[in-house]
Design a protein around this motif. Structure first.
Motif, PDB file in Angstrom:
ATOM      1  N   ALA A   2       0.998  -1.363   0.525  1.00 27.43           N
ATOM      2  CA  ALA A   2      -0.212  -0.059   0.166  1.00 27.43           C
ATOM      3  C   ALA A   2       0.375   1.493  -0.240  1.00 27.43           C
ATOM      4  O   ALA A   2       2.105   1.370   0.517  1.00 27.43           O
ATOM      5  CB  ALA A   2      -0.689  -0.102   1.325  1.00 27.43           C
ATOM      6  N   THR A   3       0.437   2.492  -0.446  1.00 30.40           N
ATOM      7  CA  THR A   3       0.648   3.871  -0.429  1.00 30.40           C
ATOM      8  C   THR A   3       0.639   4.154   0.261  1.00 30.40           C
ATOM      9  O   THR A   3      -0.574   4.471   1.280  1.00 30.40           O
ATOM     10  CB  THR A   3       1.206   4.194  -1.510  1.00 30.40           C
ATOM     11  OG1 THR A   3       0.893   3.677  -2.837  1.00 30.40           O
ATOM     12  CG2 THR A   3       1.423   5.334  -1.988  1.00 30.40           C
ATOM     13  N   ILE A   4       1.446   5.192   1.418  1.00 29.26           N
ATOM     14  CA  ILE A   4       0.640   5.475   2.743  1.00 29.26           C
ATOM     15  C   ILE A   4       1.729   7.050   2.001  1.00 29.26           C
ATOM     16  O   ILE A   4       2.687   7.281   1.984  1.00 29.26           O
ATOM     17  CB  ILE A   4       2.286   5.084   3.621  1.00 29.26           C
ATOM     18  CG1 ILE A   4       2.387   3.627   3.908  1.00 29.26           C
ATOM     19  CG2 ILE A   4       1.757   5.756   4.621  1.00 29.26           C
ATOM     20  CD1 ILE A   4       1.167   2.639   4.090  1.00 29.26           C
ATOM     21  N   THR A   5       0.480   7.596   2.280  1.00 34.47           N
ATOM     22  CA  THR A   5       0.662   8.841   2.292  1.00 34.47           C
ATOM     23  C   THR A   5       0.688   9.674   3.222  1.00 34.47           C
ATOM     24  O   THR A   5       0.927   9.584   4.608  1.00 34.47           O
ATOM     25  CB  THR A   5      -0.333   9.955   1.792  1.00 34.47           C
ATOM     26  OG1 THR A   5      -1.647   9.041   2.388  1.00 34.47           O
ATOM     27  CG2 THR A   5      -0.856   9.232   0.065  1.00 34.47           C
ATOM     28  N   ALA A   6       1.514  11.287   3.510  1.00 37.12           N
ATOM     29  CA  ALA A   6       1.157  11.978   4.814  1.00 37.12           C
ATOM     30  C   ALA A   6      -0.308  12.295   5.313  1.00 37.12           C
ATOM     31  O   ALA A   6      -0.167  11.880   6.409  1.00 37.12           O
ATOM     32  CB  ALA A   6       1.870  13.306   4.493  1.00 37.12           C
ATOM     33  N   ALA A   7      -1.052  12.237   4.800  1.00 36.34           N
ATOM     34  CA  ALA A   7      -2.184  11.999   5.157  1.00 36.34           C
ATOM     35  C   ALA A   7      -2.615  10.989   5.776  1.00 36.34           C
ATOM     36  O   ALA A   7      -3.285  11.336   7.333  1.00 36.34           O
ATOM     37  CB  ALA A   7      -3.139  12.123   3.932  1.00 36.34           C
ATOM     38  N   GLU A  29       4.147  -1.418   7.532  1.00 36.20           N
ATOM     39  CA  GLU A  29       3.839  -2.796   9.094  1.00 36.20           C
ATOM     40  C   GLU A  29       3.185  -3.690   8.888  1.00 36.20           C
ATOM     41  O   GLU A  29       2.644  -4.427   8.138  1.00 36.20           O
ATOM     42  CB  GLU A  29       4.859  -2.955  10.332  1.00 36.20           C
ATOM     43  CG  GLU A  29       6.150  -2.369  10.853  1.00 36.20           C
ATOM     44  CD  GLU A  29       7.017  -2.366  11.966  1.00 36.20           C
ATOM     45  OE1 GLU A  29       5.280  -2.283  12.458  1.00 36.20           O
ATOM     46  OE2 GLU A  29       7.304  -2.286  11.901  1.00 36.20           O
ATOM     47  N   SER A  30       1.353  -3.078   8.702  1.00 40.35           N
ATOM     48  CA  SER A  30       0.378  -3.222   8.514  1.00 40.35           C
ATOM     49  C   SER A  30      -0.166  -3.251   7.013  1.00 40.35           C
ATOM     50  O   SER A  30      -0.875  -3.321   6.933  1.00 40.35           O
ATOM     51  CB  SER A  30      -0.464  -2.719   9.615  1.00 40.35           C
ATOM     52  OG  SER A  30      -0.468  -1.451   9.069  1.00 40.35           O
ATOM     53  N   ASP A  31       0.861  -2.485   5.640  1.00 42.48           N
ATOM     54  CA  ASP A  31       0.521  -2.221   4.282  1.00 42.48           C
ATOM     55  C   ASP A  31      -0.484  -1.567   4.798  1.00 42.48           C
ATOM     56  O   ASP A  31      -1.442  -1.995   3.892  1.00 42.48           O
ATOM     57  CB  ASP A  31       0.551  -3.939   4.182  1.00 42.48           C
ATOM     58  CG  ASP A  31      -0.002  -3.450   2.433  1.00 42.48           C
ATOM     59  OD1 ASP A  31       0.957  -2.991   1.803  1.00 42.48           O
ATOM     60  OD2 ASP A  31      -0.407  -4.565   1.763  1.00 42.48           O
ATOM     61  N   GLY A  32      -1.247  -0.604   5.014  1.00 41.62           N
ATOM     62  CA  GLY A  32      -1.870   0.552   5.270  1.00 41.62           C
ATOM     63  C   GLY A  32      -3.525  -0.038   6.074  1.00 41.62           C
ATOM     64  O   GLY A  32      -4.203   0.609   5.986  1.00 41.62           O
TER      65      GLY A  32
END
Length: 274
Positions: A2-7, A29-32
């Motif tokens: 998953a892509t982790i954003t600043a938001a 670690e939790s893939d989002g």
């Protein structure tokens, strides 16, 4: 992946109060998965709590809160390890939120088991231990009820007190605050003579007798002189008999009666750091 954003990171930080880097790591670690990330952060808190269980937590914030009706109050101490954390704005805010919640409970055990934004208060303390990296705990939990209850929090949130009065008369709020301030400053051990533990009284009498013997006073005189010294002990150490800090010519009891002849102090609670 998953892509982790600043938001996303900011959202998790808002939900948990954890640091930005901890939140980002938890999301990676939790893939989002937010629920899993929160669970992992709480587990981290449990690990930190276990590692710091033997640490002393003598700093923090002491908060006193009174209900809208002014008939009940609670004073709690949210403790941590360092003065730096204890003065932190978010830490003091948490202490205030917990004190507001504590108004609804009569025991520390019930309070710790209460819901706090989806988790128990006890779990929140563990979570914050992980976030802050210090041992966090509730040390003091004191409640008070009365016809009128007022409070005082000393600057810096180091000491907080509650005082109950026999009636809600004109000027009761100022009186309760002034007497609460007295209790904060002078640290009485009891409300009046009747509230002093019998063991404490026996010890004070024995100390007085020992001093009198060293001064060479006759044994036959010791009891009467010691009883006189005990009255001085009551004056110095019981709230209503103490000299009023704002007017040394009055006792606290007489100050209260100067506002209303029938008004009396019925109880107090005091909590302090250290």
């Amino acid at each position: 992946m998953a892509t982790i954003t600043a938001a996303d990171v900011n959202k998790l930080r808002t939900l948990t109060g954890a640091g930005m880097m901890d939140c980002k790591k938890a999301l990676v670690e939790s893939d989002g998965d937010f629920d899993l990330a929160i669970e992992n952060l709480r587990k981290k808190g449990q690990k930190v709590a276990a590692n710091r269980s033997d640490r002393e937590s003598t700093e923090g914030a002491v908060i006193a809160v009174v209900n809208e009706a002014k008939t009940a109050g609670v004073v709690i101490s949210l403790n941590c390890e360092t003065d730096f954390v204890g003065k932190n704005e978010s830490f003091v805010k948490l202490a205030q939120e917990l004190a507001n919640l504590a108004l609804n409970f009569s025991s520390k055990e019930a309070f710790l088991a209460a819901d706090f934004n989806g988790i128990t208060v006890a779990e929140k303390l563990i979570e914050q231990t992980g976030v802050i990296g210090e041992k966090i705990e509730i040390s003091s939990f004191e409640t008070l009820e009365g016809a009128f209850v007022g409070s005082y929090i000393h600057a810096g949130n180091k000491i907080a007190t509650l005082t109950s009065l026999s009636a809600n008369v004109e000027g009761a709020e100022e009186v309760a605050r002034n007497v609460s301030m007295q209790a904060a400053a002078m640290a009485p051990i009891a409300l009046n003579e009747a509230g002093v533990n019998s063991d404490v009284i026996a010890k004070e009498i024995e100390i007085a007798k020992d001093v009198l013997r060293q001064e060479g006073k006759p044994e036959a005189m010791l009891d009467s002189i010691a009883k006189g010294k005990l009255q001085r002990f009551f004056k110095d150490n019981t709230l209503v008999n103490q000299d009023y800090i704002k007017d040394g010519k009055l006792s606290v009891a007489n100050y209260v009666k100067s506002i209303d002849a029938n008004l009396v102090v019925t109880g107090f609670r005091r909590a302090a750091l250290g």
